[in-house]
Scaffold this motif. Structure first.
Motif, PDB file in Angstrom:
ATOM      1  N   HIS A 149       0.768  -1.211   0.247  1.00 58.30           N
ATOM      2  CA  HIS A 149       0.086   0.171  -0.086  1.00 58.30           C
ATOM      3  C   HIS A 149       0.615   1.312  -0.410  1.00 58.30           C
ATOM      4  O   HIS A 149       0.622   2.300   0.828  1.00 58.30           O
ATOM      5  CB  HIS A 149      -1.208  -0.023   1.484  1.00 58.30           C
ATOM      6  CG  HIS A 149      -1.981  -1.175   1.309  1.00 58.30           C
ATOM      7  ND1 HIS A 149      -2.778  -1.557   0.674  1.00 58.30           N
ATOM      8  CD2 HIS A 149      -1.365  -2.662   2.438  1.00 58.30           C
ATOM      9  CE1 HIS A 149      -3.105  -2.759   1.450  1.00 58.30           C
ATOM     10  NE2 HIS A 149      -2.434  -2.968   1.951  1.00 58.30           N
ATOM     11  N   HIS A 205       3.675  -1.203   4.808  1.00 57.11           N
ATOM     12  CA  HIS A 205       2.641  -0.532   3.724  1.00 57.11           C
ATOM     13  C   HIS A 205       2.554  -1.884   3.052  1.00 57.11           C
ATOM     14  O   HIS A 205       1.978  -1.997   2.501  1.00 57.11           O
ATOM     15  CB  HIS A 205       3.304   0.537   3.298  1.00 57.11           C
ATOM     16  CG  HIS A 205       3.461   1.831   3.389  1.00 57.11           C
ATOM     17  ND1 HIS A 205       3.952   2.430   4.794  1.00 57.11           N
ATOM     18  CD2 HIS A 205       2.288   2.941   3.394  1.00 57.11           C
ATOM     19  CE1 HIS A 205       3.568   3.536   4.593  1.00 57.11           C
ATOM     20  NE2 HIS A 205       2.614   3.827   3.772  1.00 57.11           N
ATOM     21  N   SER A 207       0.798  -5.883   3.894  1.00 55.59           N
ATOM     22  CA  SER A 207      -0.030  -6.288   4.743  1.00 55.59           C
ATOM     23  C   SER A 207       0.016  -7.783   3.805  1.00 55.59           C
ATOM     24  O   SER A 207      -0.325  -8.386   3.260  1.00 55.59           O
ATOM     25  CB  SER A 207      -1.801  -5.687   4.316  1.00 55.59           C
ATOM     26  OG  SER A 207      -1.972  -5.772   3.064  1.00 55.59           O
ATOM     27  N   ARG A 211      -5.025  -7.282   6.669  1.00 56.27           N
ATOM     28  CA  ARG A 211      -3.867  -6.516   7.869  1.00 56.27           C
ATOM     29  C   ARG A 211      -2.292  -6.421   8.073  1.00 56.27           C
ATOM     30  O   ARG A 211      -1.878  -6.585   7.479  1.00 56.27           O
ATOM     31  CB  ARG A 211      -3.668  -7.742   9.095  1.00 56.27           C
ATOM     32  CG  ARG A 211      -5.793  -7.877   9.603  1.00 56.27           C
ATOM     33  CD  ARG A 211      -5.626  -9.641   9.283  1.00 56.27           C
ATOM     34  NE  ARG A 211      -7.229  -9.271  10.446  1.00 56.27           N
ATOM     35  CZ  ARG A 211      -8.171  -9.715   8.881  1.00 56.27           C
ATOM     36  NH1 ARG A 211      -7.915  -9.805   7.940  1.00 56.27           N
ATOM     37  NH2 ARG A 211      -9.682 -10.677   9.727  1.00 56.27           N
ATOM     38  N   ARG A 212      -2.062  -5.367   8.453  1.00 55.21           N
ATOM     39  CA  ARG A 212      -1.259  -4.404   8.234  1.00 55.21           C
ATOM     40  C   ARG A 212      -0.017  -5.035   9.064  1.00 55.21           C
ATOM     41  O   ARG A 212       0.166  -5.240   9.864  1.00 55.21           O
ATOM     42  CB  ARG A 212      -1.180  -3.209   8.483  1.00 55.21           C
ATOM     43  CG  ARG A 212      -2.229  -2.235   7.003  1.00 55.21           C
ATOM     44  CD  ARG A 212      -1.374  -0.712   7.445  1.00 55.21           C
ATOM     45  NE  ARG A 212      -1.902   0.628   6.612  1.00 55.21           N
ATOM     46  CZ  ARG A 212      -1.137   0.632   5.697  1.00 55.21           C
ATOM     47  NH1 ARG A 212       0.255   0.531   4.968  1.00 55.21           N
ATOM     48  NH2 ARG A 212      -1.612   1.925   4.773  1.00 55.21           N
ATOM     49  N   HIS A 214       4.051  -4.250  10.927  1.00 52.97           N
ATOM     50  CA  HIS A 214       4.124  -3.524  11.462  1.00 52.97           C
ATOM     51  C   HIS A 214       5.852  -3.428  12.122  1.00 52.97           C
ATOM     52  O   HIS A 214       6.515  -4.588  12.416  1.00 52.97           O
ATOM     53  CB  HIS A 214       3.586  -3.274  12.710  1.00 52.97           C
ATOM     54  CG  HIS A 214       4.192  -2.050  13.890  1.00 52.97           C
ATOM     55  ND1 HIS A 214       4.281  -0.972  13.604  1.00 52.97           N
ATOM     56  CD2 HIS A 214       4.047  -2.231  14.752  1.00 52.97           C
ATOM     57  CE1 HIS A 214       4.562  -0.137  13.863  1.00 52.97           C
ATOM     58  NE2 HIS A 214       4.851  -0.800  15.306  1.00 52.97           N
ATOM     59  N   ARG A 437      -6.695  -4.001   7.840  1.00 54.28           N
ATOM     60  CA  ARG A 437      -5.533  -2.787   8.125  1.00 54.28           C
ATOM     61  C   ARG A 437      -6.956  -1.264   8.525  1.00 54.28           C
ATOM     62  O   ARG A 437      -6.043  -0.159   8.945  1.00 54.28           O
ATOM     63  CB  ARG A 437      -4.968  -2.617   6.224  1.00 54.28           C
ATOM     64  CG  ARG A 437      -4.402  -1.805   5.597  1.00 54.28           C
ATOM     65  CD  ARG A 437      -4.424  -1.868   4.853  1.00 54.28           C
ATOM     66  NE  ARG A 437      -5.104  -1.391   3.559  1.00 54.28           N
ATOM     67  CZ  ARG A 437      -5.416  -0.728   2.905  1.00 54.28           C
ATOM     68  NH1 ARG A 437      -5.033   0.767   3.104  1.00 54.28           N
ATOM     69  NH2 ARG A 437      -5.699  -0.477   1.979  1.00 54.28           N
ATOM     70  N   LYS A 438      -7.813  -0.945   7.719  1.00 56.00           N
ATOM     71  CA  LYS A 438      -8.524   0.340   7.872  1.00 56.00           C
ATOM     72  C   LYS A 438      -8.927   0.272   9.309  1.00 56.00           C
ATOM     73  O   LYS A 438      -9.329   1.899   9.744  1.00 56.00           O
ATOM     74  CB  LYS A 438      -9.921   0.161   7.052  1.00 56.00           C
ATOM     75  CG  LYS A 438      -9.387   0.131   5.291  1.00 56.00           C
ATOM     76  CD  LYS A 438     -11.125   0.219   4.208  1.00 56.00           C
ATOM     77  CE  LYS A 438     -11.048   0.277   3.092  1.00 56.00           C
ATOM     78  NZ  LYS A 438     -11.881  -0.274   2.686  1.00 56.00           N
ATOM     79  N   ASP A 441      -5.311   1.844  10.864  1.00 58.34           N
ATOM     80  CA  ASP A 441      -5.486   2.965  10.773  1.00 58.34           C
ATOM     81  C   ASP A 441      -6.739   3.842  11.390  1.00 58.34           C
ATOM     82  O   ASP A 441      -5.805   4.908  11.369  1.00 58.34           O
ATOM     83  CB  ASP A 441      -5.801   3.197   8.754  1.00 58.34           C
ATOM     84  CG  ASP A 441      -4.525   2.555   8.740  1.00 58.34           C
ATOM     85  OD1 ASP A 441      -3.543   1.915   9.019  1.00 58.34           O
ATOM     86  OD2 ASP A 441      -4.821   2.354   6.679  1.00 58.34           O
TER      87      ASP A 441
END
Length: 447
Positions: A149, A205, A207, A211-212, A214, A437-438, A441
């Motif tokens: 992303h 960025h 995922s 799901r991201r 980290h 992910r959303k 965020d």
């Protein structure tokens, strides 16, 4: 971590089917003997399983023999605290596959090349993101795709900074050798910060299943991991400049000794970087760890050095025979021909050594990465990978670069599908405790 591992290992969990998650879990008899570790090659199959040994390091310790198992608890997908593991110490093997197609990737490379030429290289961030996104979206782990992303507009200033540093060092060298060395020293001081920015941005960025991932490392950590190799490399460069100015045999001997010591310390430098990188990768509710020893990294480089010597002897021998034949036919060989032969020899040696080192390093890095819930297993066939890269290098040269997309896809597929994930927790449980992910965020922005 050890105390939590002990508490978790003495609990008995029962994972029910997804259709009956709302029902209460049945009673589970106490476990009187050590759990048998098993791997199911296909999580959806109900066939026979073969026993394997779950690796002891990275947070997995045996349960105390004198402690009775804890009462059973009802397992829910969303939990607080340690994640529930599979019952009876079972281990599920999750395959990693790549579905990239060479013709599609060739079209992508052609479009990237066209835009790079039209924009005089400014399209490089977009080409980088599109290439990485193409491969990630076609990589499946446990049936779920990876994704990228990244925003190319945010990468453009970083690319301009790198180009500015390179142009500054080259311009300083054109002016004077001393100014070039000062500029090179300043560029090496900034290099760890650029490496940290690139690593943290790429992981943040990326995922899996929406799901991201980290990366929680700090830039101070990458400076601690990289200051020794960069400072010593800068010292070797300054000593080389002084040796060139002095031009005495003693100076060259001293510089050779310092350069040899730096080369002997390269395995420790590489180990420190991967120690920093792998220890700060976070997959939702779990953090990865890396348990490779410095000795293992040193032995990897010893094997690579032995392979380098063997490949060099073979290539130089063939080149000497070719040159002898040319001299018999023509009588003498020009300097340009000799230079071309040595360039070809170096290219052939690198084509054999780089894949060998790449395969060995991937096996070491990912086979020692994991935690008490997930472990990575990498079994990349080193010999097959080296021969694959050699054949493709010949085809790329014969086709003047046209075959490169096919070679790249084949190499990436072999490296990707050599990976496996050993899981002691259901993927549905992992995803339920890993914010999408959303939503992640929005939570980060609210915080």
């Amino acid at each position: 971590m050890n105390s939590s591992a002990v508490r978790s290992s003495v609990r008995a969990f029962r994972l029910v089917d997804l259709e009956s998650l709302q029902a209460s879990a049945g009673s589970m008899p106490p476990v009187d003997e050590a759990p048998v570790l098993r791997v199911v090659s296909d999580p959806m199959a109900s066939g026979a399983v073969e026993p394997v040994i779950w690796p002891a390091p990275i947070g997995s310790g045996p349960a105390p023999q004198d402690e009775a198992p804890a009462p059973q608890v009802q397992v829910r997908l969303k939990v607080h605290g340690p994640l529930p593991r599979l019952p009876q110490g079972q281990v599920v093997t999750l395959p990693v596959t790549l579905s990239a197609r060479p013709l599609e990737f060739a079209g992508l490379c052609l479009r990237n090349l066209m835009w790079l030429l039209l924009t005089l290289g400014l399209y490089a961030p977009w080409a980088q993101v599109r290439t990485r996104r193409y491969f990630l979206r076609r990589t499946l782990v446990a049936g779920e795709a990876l994704d990228d992303h990244a925003n190319p507009w945010l990468l453009l200033p970083r690319h301009l900074m790198v180009w500015g540093l390179v142009a500054g060092v080259v311009g300083a060298w054109v002016g004077s050798r001393l100014a070039g060395m000062v500029a090179l020293s300043l560029a090496l001081a900034v290099l760890p910060l650029l490496a940290y920015m690139n690593l943290s941005y790429r992981v943040a960025h990326m995922s899996w299943a929406g799901r991201r991932l980290h990366f929680d490392g700090r830039y101070q950590g990458v400076y601690r991991a990289m200051w020794a190799p960069l400072a010593s490399a800068c010292l070797v460069a300054w000593l080389l400049m002084a040796t060139l100015a002095w031009n005495r045999p003693g100076g060259w001997m001293a510089w050779g000794a310092v350069a040899a010591l730096w080369a002997m310390a390269v395995p420790a430098f590489v180990w420190g970087y991967f120690q920093y990188r792998q220890h700060h990768l976070v997959l939702g509710p779990v953090r990865l760890m890396w348990k490779a020893q410095r000795v293992a990294m040193a032995m990897l480089f010893v094997r690579a050095l032995a392979w380098f010597v063997l490949a060099s002897m073979m290539v130089v021998g063939v080149a000497a025979v070719v040159l002898a034949g040319v001299m018999l036919l023509r009588g003498r060989v020009s300097t340009q021909v000799l230079f071309g032969v040595w360039v070809a020899v170096a290219a052939c040696v690198l084509a054999a050594v780089v894949p060998y080192l790449q395969a060995r390093l991937q096996n070491l890095v990912w086979s020692k990465t994991g935690n008490r819930y997930l472990r990575f297993r990498c079994q990349l066939d080193v010999q097959a990978y080296v021969w694959l890269r050699l054949r493709h290098a010949v085809l790329v040269v014969l086709t003047l670069g046209v075959y490169w997309p096919w070679a790249e896809v084949a190499a990436r597929r072999m490296r990707t599908e050599a990976l496996q994930v050993w899981a002691r927790v259901e993927t549905d449980v992992l995803k339920a405790n890993w914010a999408p992910r959303k939503r992640a965020d929005r939570t980060k922005m609210a915080g």
